[in-house]
Design an enzyme around this catalytic site. Structure first.
Site, mmCIF file in Angstrom:
data_model
loop_
_atom_site.group_PDB
_atom_site.id
_atom_site.type_symbol
_atom_site.label_atom_id
_atom_site.label_comp_id
_atom_site.label_asym_id
_atom_site.label_seq_id
_atom_site.Cartn_x
_atom_site.Cartn_y
_atom_site.Cartn_z
ATOM 1 N N LYS A 112 21.472 -44.828 -20.946
ATOM 2 C CA LYS A 112 20.942 -44.645 -19.593
ATOM 3 C C LYS A 112 20.337 -45.932 -19.040
ATOM 4 O O LYS A 112 20.539 -46.263 -17.862
ATOM 5 C CB LYS A 112 19.903 -43.516 -19.614
ATOM 6 C CG LYS A 112 19.268 -43.180 -18.278
ATOM 7 C CD LYS A 112 18.573 -41.838 -18.342
ATOM 8 C CE LYS A 112 17.504 -41.781 -19.405
ATOM 9 N NZ LYS A 112 16.336 -42.653 -19.092
ATOM 10 N N ARG A 188 11.430 -34.158 -15.443
ATOM 11 C CA ARG A 188 11.623 -33.754 -16.840
ATOM 12 C C ARG A 188 11.366 -32.259 -17.049
ATOM 13 O O ARG A 188 11.797 -31.698 -18.044
ATOM 14 C CB ARG A 188 10.680 -34.536 -17.759
ATOM 15 C CG ARG A 188 11.138 -35.953 -18.053
ATOM 16 C CD ARG A 188 10.283 -36.572 -19.166
ATOM 17 N NE ARG A 188 10.828 -37.832 -19.620
ATOM 18 C CZ ARG A 188 10.510 -39.005 -19.113
ATOM 19 N NH1 ARG A 188 9.651 -39.064 -18.117
ATOM 20 N NH2 ARG A 188 11.046 -40.112 -19.582
ATOM 21 N N ARG A 223 19.628 -49.475 -34.786
ATOM 22 C CA ARG A 223 19.025 -50.519 -33.944
ATOM 23 C C ARG A 223 18.092 -51.408 -34.750
ATOM 24 O O ARG A 223 17.324 -50.935 -35.586
ATOM 25 C CB ARG A 223 18.247 -49.885 -32.776
ATOM 26 C CG ARG A 223 19.120 -49.340 -31.691
ATOM 27 C CD ARG A 223 18.325 -48.997 -30.449
ATOM 28 N NE ARG A 223 17.281 -48.009 -30.662
ATOM 29 C CZ ARG A 223 16.951 -47.067 -29.777
ATOM 30 N NH1 ARG A 223 17.588 -47.007 -28.620
ATOM 31 N NH2 ARG A 223 15.985 -46.214 -30.027
ATOM 32 N N ARG A 252 12.165 -50.455 -35.574
ATOM 33 C CA ARG A 252 11.022 -49.766 -35.001
ATOM 34 C C ARG A 252 10.664 -48.550 -35.846
ATOM 35 O O ARG A 252 11.535 -47.885 -36.414
ATOM 36 C CB ARG A 252 11.337 -49.320 -33.572
ATOM 37 C CG ARG A 252 11.248 -50.423 -32.557
ATOM 38 C CD ARG A 252 11.755 -49.969 -31.197
ATOM 39 N NE ARG A 252 11.337 -48.616 -30.834
ATOM 40 C CZ ARG A 252 11.693 -48.000 -29.713
ATOM 41 N NH1 ARG A 252 12.496 -48.623 -28.849
ATOM 42 N NH2 ARG A 252 11.274 -46.800 -29.440
ATOM 43 N N ARG A 263 12.829 -36.179 -30.933
ATOM 44 C CA ARG A 263 12.974 -36.566 -29.527
ATOM 45 C C ARG A 263 14.150 -35.850 -28.878
ATOM 46 O O ARG A 263 14.091 -35.485 -27.698
ATOM 47 C CB ARG A 263 13.139 -38.090 -29.412
ATOM 48 C CG ARG A 263 11.918 -38.870 -29.839
ATOM 49 C CD ARG A 263 11.902 -40.284 -29.275
ATOM 50 N NE ARG A 263 13.050 -41.070 -29.685
ATOM 51 C CZ ARG A 263 13.111 -41.798 -30.795
ATOM 52 N NH1 ARG A 263 12.084 -41.791 -31.646
ATOM 53 N NH2 ARG A 263 14.183 -42.510 -31.086
#
Length: 308
Positions: A112, A188, A223, A252, A263
């Site tokens: 996104k 949201r 990542r 991370r 999430r």
């Protein structure tokens, strides 16, 4: 296109001279490639009739043939993307009575953020995310910004009514009214969607990036961050260029499969609550495609989805 006549040489050129000529040929073709037209109905390539190919060119070096073919195809892909953007913008300017009003949503790692950047560059719309809007309202010292600051400084979540007030206030500003806007990840909740509708704020199109869960998990857990440069790499899709960089990459703390699935659950709960509010303007986008293809698809849907 043009017919190429390649005159043979009686004696071969020295290796260094040939290398220099190869570089010259690539530069020559790169200059002429800007004149290539790529119609929407064909993927064929043709050199412009003004192109001049020296006699020492394609017949003497497979490397030159391969390199020039790759360069021309890359130029064609770029120009086709330019053509898609120009066509979409022309349709929008001809048919839309107001600047575009777009909402984009997608799960974490759906791409996104990348598509938001491309849309802003192509369309000139104002990119709006709740985090940026909250920080701006606090910095500007507006009444609602001061209210939000109180919650943030006390470590509390900013309530829906405050966030909605900030969004509504921002959408009324001059740049959003004249350039159009791109709401990133908002609303949201159903309460947020209903509040926008009650305020008369309607989206022309709701873009929903769809990517399978397992692909999203792969994107998240792979990542890596280079702490020295801030560059983001991916172990599978965009690996670091050297072992030295690979050795210093970090991950991370929340880029783990367990936290990514938490999430995702929250995202699906939120999106299910608001999909019904935008079912008439909803456009699902295949987010598994290459980012350029995703962008082309989005521009095509936007140009056909804006009100006439």
């Amino acid at each position: 296109g043009c017919r190429l006549h390649l005159a043979p040489r009686a004696t071969p050129r020295p290796r260094k001279a040939m290398f220099a000529k190869h570089l010259l040929l690539l530069a020559l073709l790169a200059g002429h490639a800007s004149a290539i037209e790529v119609p929407p109905t064909t993927s064929t390539l043709a050199l412009p009739s003004t192109a001049i190919i020296p006699a020492w060119g394609a017949t003497t070096s497979p490397m030159v043939r391969a390199a020039t073919t790759r360069a021309l195809k890359a130029r064609a892909r770029y120009q086709r993307r330019e053509w898609v953007v120009r066509r979409s913008l022309a349709r929008m300017s001809a048919s839309a009575p107001r600047p575009p009003r777009i909402i984009i949503a997608g799960a974490p790692a759906s791409g996104k953020g990348t598509q938001c950047k491309l849309l802003v560059e192509a369309m000139g719309v104002v990119h709006l995310s709740t985090g940026d809007m909250l920080r701006a309202a606090v910095q500007e010292g507006t009444e609602i910004g001061k209210l939000a600051q109180g919650y943030m400084e006390s470590g509390q979540l900013v309530p829906d009514e405050v966030i909605i007030g900030i969004v509504k206030e921002r959408l009324q500003q001059a740049d959003c009214q004249t350039q159009g806007w791109l709401l990133d990840g908002f609303p949201r909740t159903r309460a947020q969607a209903d509040a926008l509708a009650d305020a008369g704020i309607e989206a022309d199109i709701f873009l929903l990036l769809q990517v399978p869960d397992e692909e999203l998990i792969t994107r998240v857990v792979g990542r890596r961050l280079d702490p020295e440069t801030g560059e983001i790499y991916h172990l599978k899709y965009a690996p670091p260029p050297s072992e030295e960089i690979a050795a210093r990459l970090t991950q991370r703390a929340d880029d783990t499969e367990e936290k990514a699935r938490v999430r995702l659950d929250a995202y699906y709960s939120n999106i299910a609550a608001i999909e019904d509010s935008y079912k008439d303007v909803l456009q699902e986008i295949d987010g598994t495609l290459a980012k350029g293809e995703v962008f082309d698809l989005i521009m095509s849907r936007i140009s056909s989805g804006l009100p006439a």
